[in-house]
Design a protein around this motif. Structure first.
Motif, PDB file in Angstrom:
ATOM      1  N   MET A   1      -6.926  -6.361  -5.431  1.00  0.00           N
ATOM      2  CA  MET A   1      -8.210  -6.322  -4.750  1.00  0.00           C
ATOM      3  C   MET A   1      -8.295  -5.053  -3.907  1.00  0.00           C
ATOM      4  O   MET A   1      -7.365  -4.720  -3.175  1.00  0.00           O
ATOM      5  CB  MET A   1      -8.333  -7.560  -3.865  1.00  0.00           C
ATOM      6  N   ALA A   2      -9.388  -4.362  -4.003  1.00  0.00           N
ATOM      7  CA  ALA A   2      -9.560  -3.112  -3.260  1.00  0.00           C
ATOM      8  C   ALA A   2      -9.899  -3.409  -1.801  1.00  0.00           C
ATOM      9  O   ALA A   2     -10.534  -4.412  -1.495  1.00  0.00           O
ATOM     10  CB  ALA A   2     -10.669  -2.288  -3.888  1.00  0.00           C
ATOM     11  N   ARG A   3      -9.462  -2.527  -0.926  1.00  0.00           N
ATOM     12  CA  ARG A   3      -9.778  -2.674   0.494  1.00  0.00           C
ATOM     13  C   ARG A   3     -11.222  -2.286   0.747  1.00  0.00           C
ATOM     14  O   ARG A   3     -11.762  -1.406   0.085  1.00  0.00           O
ATOM     15  CB  ARG A   3      -8.884  -1.752   1.319  1.00  0.00           C
ATOM     16  N   SER A   4     -11.820  -2.893   1.766  1.00  0.00           N
ATOM     17  CA  SER A   4     -13.144  -2.476   2.211  1.00  0.00           C
ATOM     18  C   SER A   4     -13.006  -1.103   2.876  1.00  0.00           C
ATOM     19  O   SER A   4     -11.899  -0.682   3.234  1.00  0.00           O
ATOM     20  CB  SER A   4     -13.705  -3.490   3.212  1.00  0.00           C
ATOM     21  N   LYS A   5     -14.128  -0.416   3.072  1.00  0.00           N
ATOM     22  CA  LYS A   5     -14.082   0.897   3.738  1.00  0.00           C
ATOM     23  C   LYS A   5     -13.492   0.783   5.137  1.00  0.00           C
ATOM     24  O   LYS A   5     -12.691   1.602   5.562  1.00  0.00           O
ATOM     25  CB  LYS A   5     -15.493   1.487   3.831  1.00  0.00           C
ATOM     26  N   LYS A   6     -13.890  -0.270   5.848  1.00  0.00           N
ATOM     27  CA  LYS A   6     -13.390  -0.492   7.213  1.00  0.00           C
ATOM     28  C   LYS A   6     -11.877  -0.720   7.189  1.00  0.00           C
ATOM     29  O   LYS A   6     -11.132  -0.144   7.983  1.00  0.00           O
ATOM     30  CB  LYS A   6     -14.106  -1.689   7.829  1.00  0.00           C
ATOM     31  N   SER A   7     -11.417  -1.544   6.264  1.00  0.00           N
ATOM     32  CA  SER A   7      -9.982  -1.822   6.136  1.00  0.00           C
ATOM     33  C   SER A   7      -9.212  -0.576   5.752  1.00  0.00           C
ATOM     34  O   SER A   7      -8.124  -0.321   6.280  1.00  0.00           O
ATOM     35  CB  SER A   7      -9.747  -2.898   5.080  1.00  0.00           C
ATOM     36  N   GLN A   8      -9.746   0.197   4.817  1.00  0.00           N
ATOM     37  CA  GLN A   8      -9.071   1.427   4.387  1.00  0.00           C
ATOM     38  C   GLN A   8      -8.944   2.400   5.547  1.00  0.00           C
ATOM     39  O   GLN A   8      -7.911   3.043   5.728  1.00  0.00           O
ATOM     40  CB  GLN A   8      -9.813   2.077   3.214  1.00  0.00           C
ATOM     41  N   SER A   9      -9.979   2.465   6.374  1.00  0.00           N
ATOM     42  CA  SER A   9      -9.965   3.347   7.536  1.00  0.00           C
ATOM     43  C   SER A   9      -8.878   2.908   8.526  1.00  0.00           C
ATOM     44  O   SER A   9      -8.129   3.733   9.050  1.00  0.00           O
ATOM     45  CB  SER A   9     -11.341   3.336   8.202  1.00  0.00           C
ATOM     46  N   LYS A  10      -8.766   1.606   8.767  1.00  0.00           N
ATOM     47  CA  LYS A  10      -7.726   1.081   9.668  1.00  0.00           C
ATOM     48  C   LYS A  10      -6.330   1.332   9.083  1.00  0.00           C
ATOM     49  O   LYS A  10      -5.406   1.697   9.796  1.00  0.00           O
ATOM     50  CB  LYS A  10      -7.944  -0.405   9.922  1.00  0.00           C
ATOM     51  N   HIS A  11      -6.209   1.131   7.774  1.00  0.00           N
ATOM     52  CA  HIS A  11      -4.948   1.389   7.076  1.00  0.00           C
ATOM     53  C   HIS A  11      -4.527   2.842   7.267  1.00  0.00           C
ATOM     54  O   HIS A  11      -3.409   3.139   7.674  1.00  0.00           O
ATOM     55  CB  HIS A  11      -5.118   1.063   5.584  1.00  0.00           C
ATOM     56  N   ASP A  12      -5.443   3.757   6.971  1.00  0.00           N
ATOM     57  CA  ASP A  12      -5.117   5.183   7.047  1.00  0.00           C
ATOM     58  C   ASP A  12      -4.788   5.608   8.478  1.00  0.00           C
ATOM     59  O   ASP A  12      -3.889   6.428   8.691  1.00  0.00           O
ATOM     60  CB  ASP A  12      -6.252   6.026   6.482  1.00  0.00           C
ATOM     61  N   ALA A  13      -5.487   5.047   9.463  1.00  0.00           N
ATOM     62  CA  ALA A  13      -5.210   5.371  10.860  1.00  0.00           C
ATOM     63  C   ALA A  13      -3.806   4.898  11.251  1.00  0.00           C
ATOM     64  O   ALA A  13      -3.075   5.603  11.962  1.00  0.00           O
ATOM     65  CB  ALA A  13      -6.262   4.733  11.775  1.00  0.00           C
ATOM     66  N   GLU A  14      -3.413   3.724  10.775  1.00  0.00           N
ATOM     67  CA  GLU A  14      -2.074   3.204  11.069  1.00  0.00           C
ATOM     68  C   GLU A  14      -1.000   4.054  10.389  1.00  0.00           C
ATOM     69  O   GLU A  14       0.033   4.373  10.991  1.00  0.00           O
ATOM     70  CB  GLU A  14      -1.958   1.749  10.620  1.00  0.00           C
ATOM     71  N   VAL A  15      -1.243   4.451   9.143  1.00  0.00           N
ATOM     72  CA  VAL A  15      -0.302   5.315   8.421  1.00  0.00           C
ATOM     73  C   VAL A  15      -0.141   6.635   9.182  1.00  0.00           C
ATOM     74  O   VAL A  15       0.978   7.108   9.403  1.00  0.00           O
ATOM     75  CB  VAL A  15      -0.771   5.564   6.970  1.00  0.00           C
ATOM     76  N   ARG A  16      -1.260   7.201   9.620  1.00  0.00           N
ATOM     77  CA  ARG A  16      -1.217   8.469  10.360  1.00  0.00           C
ATOM     78  C   ARG A  16      -0.440   8.311  11.674  1.00  0.00           C
ATOM     79  O   ARG A  16       0.366   9.171  12.043  1.00  0.00           O
ATOM     80  CB  ARG A  16      -2.642   8.953  10.637  1.00  0.00           C
ATOM     81  N   ALA A  17      -0.642   7.199  12.373  1.00  0.00           N
ATOM     82  CA  ALA A  17       0.060   6.959  13.640  1.00  0.00           C
ATOM     83  C   ALA A  17       1.570   6.855  13.414  1.00  0.00           C
ATOM     84  O   ALA A  17       2.363   7.411  14.187  1.00  0.00           O
ATOM     85  CB  ALA A  17      -0.475   5.690  14.296  1.00  0.00           C
ATOM     86  N   ILE A  18       1.976   6.153  12.372  1.00  0.00           N
ATOM     87  CA  ILE A  18       3.399   6.020  12.060  1.00  0.00           C
ATOM     88  C   ILE A  18       3.986   7.389  11.700  1.00  0.00           C
ATOM     89  O   ILE A  18       5.063   7.763  12.181  1.00  0.00           O
ATOM     90  CB  ILE A  18       3.620   5.014  10.916  1.00  0.00           C
ATOM     91  N   ALA A  19       3.262   8.142  10.878  1.00  0.00           N
ATOM     92  CA  ALA A  19       3.743   9.469  10.471  1.00  0.00           C
ATOM     93  C   ALA A  19       3.925  10.376  11.690  1.00  0.00           C
ATOM     94  O   ALA A  19       4.960  11.050  11.826  1.00  0.00           O
ATOM     95  CB  ALA A  19       2.765  10.093   9.475  1.00  0.00           C
ATOM     96  N   ARG A  20       2.965  10.372  12.583  1.00  0.00           N
ATOM     97  CA  ARG A  20       3.055  11.228  13.779  1.00  0.00           C
ATOM     98  C   ARG A  20       4.203  10.797  14.691  1.00  0.00           C
ATOM     99  O   ARG A  20       4.895  11.640  15.267  1.00  0.00           O
ATOM    100  CB  ARG A  20       1.727  11.214  14.529  1.00  0.00           C
ATOM    101  N   LYS A  21       4.386   9.489  14.835  1.00  0.00           N
ATOM    102  CA  LYS A  21       5.484   8.977  15.664  1.00  0.00           C
ATOM    103  C   LYS A  21       6.835   9.447  15.111  1.00  0.00           C
ATOM    104  O   LYS A  21       7.697   9.916  15.857  1.00  0.00           O
ATOM    105  CB  LYS A  21       5.435   7.449  15.710  1.00  0.00           C
ATOM    106  N   LEU A  22       6.997   9.348  13.787  1.00  0.00           N
ATOM    107  CA  LEU A  22       8.251   9.787  13.165  1.00  0.00           C
ATOM    108  C   LEU A  22       8.440  11.296  13.323  1.00  0.00           C
ATOM    109  O   LEU A  22       9.557  11.763  13.572  1.00  0.00           O
ATOM    110  CB  LEU A  22       8.283   9.394  11.686  1.00  0.00           C
ATOM    111  N   GLU A  23       7.364  12.051  13.173  1.00  0.00           N
ATOM    112  CA  GLU A  23       7.457  13.512  13.351  1.00  0.00           C
ATOM    113  C   GLU A  23       7.939  13.856  14.765  1.00  0.00           C
ATOM    114  O   GLU A  23       8.788  14.732  14.945  1.00  0.00           O
ATOM    115  CB  GLU A  23       6.100  14.170  13.085  1.00  0.00           C
ATOM    116  N   LYS A  24       7.414  13.136  15.764  1.00  0.00           N
ATOM    117  CA  LYS A  24       7.825  13.379  17.156  1.00  0.00           C
ATOM    118  C   LYS A  24       9.297  13.043  17.366  1.00  0.00           C
ATOM    119  O   LYS A  24       9.937  13.589  18.255  1.00  0.00           O
ATOM    120  CB  LYS A  24       6.956  12.568  18.115  1.00  0.00           C
ATOM    121  N   GLN A  25       9.836  12.144  16.536  1.00  0.00           N
ATOM    122  CA  GLN A  25      11.246  11.770  16.622  1.00  0.00           C
ATOM    123  C   GLN A  25      12.126  12.703  15.785  1.00  0.00           C
ATOM    124  O   GLN A  25      13.332  12.485  15.676  1.00  0.00           O
ATOM    125  CB  GLN A  25      11.435  10.324  16.145  1.00  0.00           C
TER     126      GLN A  25
END
Length: 99
Positions: A1-25
């Motif tokens: 099942m495909a994500r809604s636009k709102k869900s995809q946006s939340k997904h991508d924001a969470e992925v970006r937050a995790i990526a940035r946190k790891l980069e800072k580490q």
């Protein structure tokens, strides 16, 4: 099942937050969102984020309300967890993006 636009946006924001946190580490990060190199597939599935620092590897998979506990989610979890379990230097974490 495909994500809604709102869900995809939340997904991508969470992925970006995790990526940035790891980069800072100090991790070298690959993420399955624009602006990053894509992670390699693991057992046929592409994780959302992979961070590598020295011998340490962290695998993250982000789910949303409309993707959690689907067959694909369960198969991905199994693949990533098995990979982590077979390497003492690899960890796997599944994250549910908050609504």
């Amino acid at each position: 099942m495909a994500r809604s636009k709102k869900s995809q946006s939340k997904h991508d924001a969470e992925v970006r937050a995790i990526a940035r946190k790891l980069e800072k580490q100090g991790f070298d990060v690959k993420a399955d969102i624009p602006g990053y190199m894509q992670p390699d597939t693991i057992r046929g599935f592409r994780p959302d984020v992979v961070g590598i620092k020295g011998r340490q590897r962290k695998i993250y998979e982000v789910e949303t309300e409309d993707s959690v506990d689907t067959i694909r989610d369960k198969n991905q979890q199994r693949a990533f967890r098995q990979t982590a379990d077979q390497s003492k230097n690899t960890t796997f974490k599944r994250v549910i993006a908050k609504e």
